[in-house]
Design a protein around this motif. Structure first.
Motif, PDB file in Angstrom:
ATOM      1  N   UNK A  75      63.350  45.680  27.351  1.00 51.66           N
ATOM      2  CA  UNK A  75      63.084  45.795  25.947  1.00 51.66           C
ATOM      3  C   UNK A  75      62.441  47.054  25.824  1.00 51.66           C
ATOM      4  N   UNK A  76      62.568  47.967  24.943  1.00 47.61           N
ATOM      5  CA  UNK A  76      62.085  49.262  24.619  1.00 47.61           C
ATOM      6  C   UNK A  76      60.595  49.202  24.340  1.00 47.61           C
ATOM      7  N   UNK A  77      59.837  50.272  24.999  1.00 52.42           N
ATOM      8  CA  UNK A  77      58.403  49.999  24.741  1.00 52.42           C
ATOM      9  C   UNK A  77      58.055  50.647  23.376  1.00 52.42           C
ATOM     10  N   UNK A  78      57.049  50.431  23.121  1.00 53.34           N
ATOM     11  CA  UNK A  78      56.187  50.737  21.662  1.00 53.34           C
ATOM     12  C   UNK A  78      55.968  52.166  21.802  1.00 53.34           C
ATOM     13  N   UNK A  79      56.343  52.849  20.564  1.00 53.55           N
ATOM     14  CA  UNK A  79      55.835  54.378  20.356  1.00 53.55           C
ATOM     15  C   UNK A  79      54.445  54.375  20.537  1.00 53.55           C
ATOM     16  N   UNK A  80      53.886  55.745  21.053  1.00 53.67           N
ATOM     17  CA  UNK A  80      52.707  56.054  21.379  1.00 53.67           C
ATOM     18  C   UNK A  80      52.235  57.335  20.468  1.00 53.67           C
ATOM     19  N   UNK A  81      51.214  56.887  19.766  1.00 52.97           N
ATOM     20  CA  UNK A  81      50.650  58.195  18.955  1.00 52.97           C
ATOM     21  C   UNK A  81      49.088  58.543  19.549  1.00 52.97           C
ATOM     22  N   UNK A  82      49.206  59.685  20.191  1.00 57.63           N
ATOM     23  CA  UNK A  82      48.089  60.236  21.053  1.00 57.63           C
ATOM     24  C   UNK A  82      47.261  61.097  20.125  1.00 57.63           C
ATOM     25  N   UNK A  83      45.719  60.988  19.848  1.00 58.56           N
ATOM     26  CA  UNK A  83      45.000  61.569  19.191  1.00 58.56           C
ATOM     27  C   UNK A  83      43.533  61.413  19.913  1.00 58.56           C
ATOM     28  N   UNK A  84      42.631  62.312  19.266  1.00 54.38           N
ATOM     29  CA  UNK A  84      41.167  61.913  19.576  1.00 54.38           C
ATOM     30  C   UNK A  84      40.773  60.578  18.941  1.00 54.38           C
ATOM     31  N   UNK A  85      39.516  60.046  19.221  1.00 57.78           N
ATOM     32  CA  UNK A  85      38.970  58.867  18.604  1.00 57.78           C
ATOM     33  C   UNK A  85      38.334  59.364  17.255  1.00 57.78           C
ATOM     34  N   UNK A  86      39.196  60.030  16.415  1.00 57.51           N
ATOM     35  CA  UNK A  86      38.518  60.220  15.091  1.00 57.51           C
ATOM     36  C   UNK A  86      39.750  60.529  14.015  1.00 57.51           C
ATOM     37  N   UNK A  87      39.465  60.745  12.727  1.00 57.66           N
ATOM     38  CA  UNK A  87      40.735  60.654  11.789  1.00 57.66           C
ATOM     39  C   UNK A  87      41.518  62.423  12.157  1.00 57.66           C
ATOM     40  N   UNK A  88      40.899  63.062  11.699  1.00 58.58           N
ATOM     41  CA  UNK A  88      41.377  64.485  11.873  1.00 58.58           C
ATOM     42  C   UNK A  88      42.887  64.798  11.546  1.00 58.58           C
ATOM     43  N   UNK A  89      43.818  65.203  12.368  1.00 55.90           N
ATOM     44  CA  UNK A  89      45.088  65.571  12.066  1.00 55.90           C
ATOM     45  C   UNK A  89      46.048  64.465  12.241  1.00 55.90           C
ATOM     46  N   UNK A  90      45.633  63.512  12.869  1.00 54.29           N
ATOM     47  CA  UNK A  90      46.459  62.062  12.920  1.00 54.29           C
ATOM     48  C   UNK A  90      46.241  60.927  11.912  1.00 54.29           C
ATOM     49  N   UNK A  91      45.405  61.228  11.131  1.00 58.79           N
ATOM     50  CA  UNK A  91      45.044  60.087  10.135  1.00 58.79           C
ATOM     51  C   UNK A  91      46.434  59.832   9.052  1.00 58.79           C
ATOM     52  N   UNK A  92      46.830  60.886   8.582  1.00 63.36           N
ATOM     53  CA  UNK A  92      47.986  60.438   7.729  1.00 63.36           C
ATOM     54  C   UNK A  92      49.104  59.934   8.618  1.00 63.36           C
ATOM     55  N   UNK A  93      49.307  60.158   9.870  1.00 65.25           N
ATOM     56  CA  UNK A  93      50.340  59.737  10.588  1.00 65.25           C
ATOM     57  C   UNK A  93      50.080  58.281  10.925  1.00 65.25           C
ATOM     58  N   UNK A  94      48.691  57.875  11.218  1.00 68.48           N
ATOM     59  CA  UNK A  94      48.518  56.409  11.276  1.00 68.48           C
ATOM     60  C   UNK A  94      48.844  55.757  10.126  1.00 68.48           C
ATOM     61  N   UNK A  95      48.383  56.116   8.912  1.00 64.10           N
ATOM     62  CA  UNK A  95      48.651  55.745   7.838  1.00 64.10           C
ATOM     63  C   UNK A  95      50.110  55.282   7.644  1.00 64.10           C
ATOM     64  N   UNK A  96      50.986  56.367   7.758  1.00 59.20           N
ATOM     65  CA  UNK A  96      52.558  56.172   7.575  1.00 59.20           C
ATOM     66  C   UNK A  96      52.972  55.066   8.356  1.00 59.20           C
ATOM     67  N   UNK A  97      52.541  54.952   9.570  1.00 57.65           N
ATOM     68  CA  UNK A  97      53.174  54.031  10.628  1.00 57.65           C
ATOM     69  C   UNK A  97      52.590  52.715  10.039  1.00 57.65           C
TER      70      UNK A  97
END
Length: 223
Positions: free
Chosen positions: A1-23
Motif C-alpha cells: 500500500x502506498x505511503x501517505x504524502x508528507x508535508x514538512x515544515x517548521x512547527x509554525x504556520x508560516x509558508x505551509x499554512x495554506x498548504x495544510x488548509x488545502x490538504x
C-alpha cells in the motif's frame, strides 16, 4: 500500500499554512511533519538540518512535499502541484490569468506584513503600516469582489493563500476588514467549510495557531 504524502515544515504556520488548509479541505490523509526550532538564544535548526540531505530532495528546503516519487520544495510550486492534483485550479484561460495576478497581489501584501513583524522597531513601523492598511485591504477586496471565491463559485489554491493573509492582517490591524463586508463574508465562508472547520479545531492546528512566524519575529511568533 502506498505511503501517505508528507508535508514538512517548521512547527509554525508560516509558508505551509495554506498548504495544510488545502490538504484538509480536500480530505487528503498526509503526515504533517513539523520540525521544532531550538530554544533561544541559538534557535537551532538541527532537527531539520540533521535529515535535510537524506530525503531525496533536489533542492532541500522547507516546506517540502513528498508524494510517492514526486518530491517538491518551494511553497508556490507545492501549492500549484496540489491545486492541479486536487482540482483547485482555474478552468478557463481567464481564470488562470486571474489566479496568476492574484498570486502577485497577495504576495506583495503578504511580504509587507512579514517584514513588519520582524522589524526591530515594530511598534513605530506599525503606525505607518496601519495608516496605509486601507489601501492594501481595498485591493484585496477588489480581488474578491462579489464572488464567493477569487475566480467565482469555485474555490482554488489561491483562496487558501488569501485566507492566511487576511488572518495575519486582522491580527495586526483588528479593524482592517470593518469596511469590507465582502472580505468578512469570504473569510467566514472558507473557515466554515466542514473540513477546514474540523482541521482548525484539531490539536495539530491548535498547537501552532498563534505561531504565524518564527521565534525571532517581534510580533506573531506565539511566544
Amino acid at each position: 500500500m502506498a505511503s501517505e504524502p508528507i508535508l514538512g515544515y517548521w512547527a509554525l504556520r508560516g509558508l505551509a499554512q495554506p498548504l495544510r488548509d488545502m490538504l484538509a479541505h480536500a480530505g487528503v490523509a498526509y503526515e504533517d511533519k513539523q520540525y521544532s526550532i531550538g530554544p533561544a538564544p541559538e534557535f537551532s535548526p538541527q532537527e531539520w538540518t540533521s535529515e535535510k540531505e537524506s530525503l531525496g530532495l533536489e533542492f532541500p528546503n522547507l516546506p517540502y512535499y513528498i508524494d510517492g516519487e514526486v518530491k517538491i520544495t518551494e511553497s508556490s510550486a507545492i501549492a500549484k502541484y496540489l491545486g492541479r492534483k486536487l482540482g483547485l485550479v482555474g478552468s478557463t484561460e481567464a481564470e488562470i490569468v486571474k489566479l496568476d495576478m492574484a498570486e502577485g497581489i497577495i504576495e506583495d501584501i503578504s511580504r509587507c506584513i512579514i517584514m513588519l513583524c520582524y522589524e526591530k522597531d515594530f511598534e513605530c513601523k506599525k503606525v505607518a503600516f496601519t495608516e496605509n492598511a486601507h489601501a492594501k485591504v481595498t485591493k484585496l477586496s477588489k480581488l474578491v469582489g462579489d464572488n464567493k471565491y477569487i475566480v467565482g463559485d469555485k474555490i482554488t489554491w489561491i483562496d487558501f493563500v488569501l485566507l492566511e493573509t487576511l488572518d495575519r492582517f486582522v491580527q495586526l490591524v483588528p479593524s482592517c476588514l470593518n469596511a469590507h463586508a465582502n472580505l468578512q463574508d469570504y473569510q467566514k465562508r472558507i473557515l466554515e467549510l466542514p473540513n477546514i472547520k474540523k482541521y482548525r479545531d484539531s490539536p495539530s492546528f491548535q498547537k501552532i495557531k498563534a505561531r504565524y512566524y518564527g521565534p525571532t519575529a517581534i510580533f506573531g511568533s506565539g511566544n
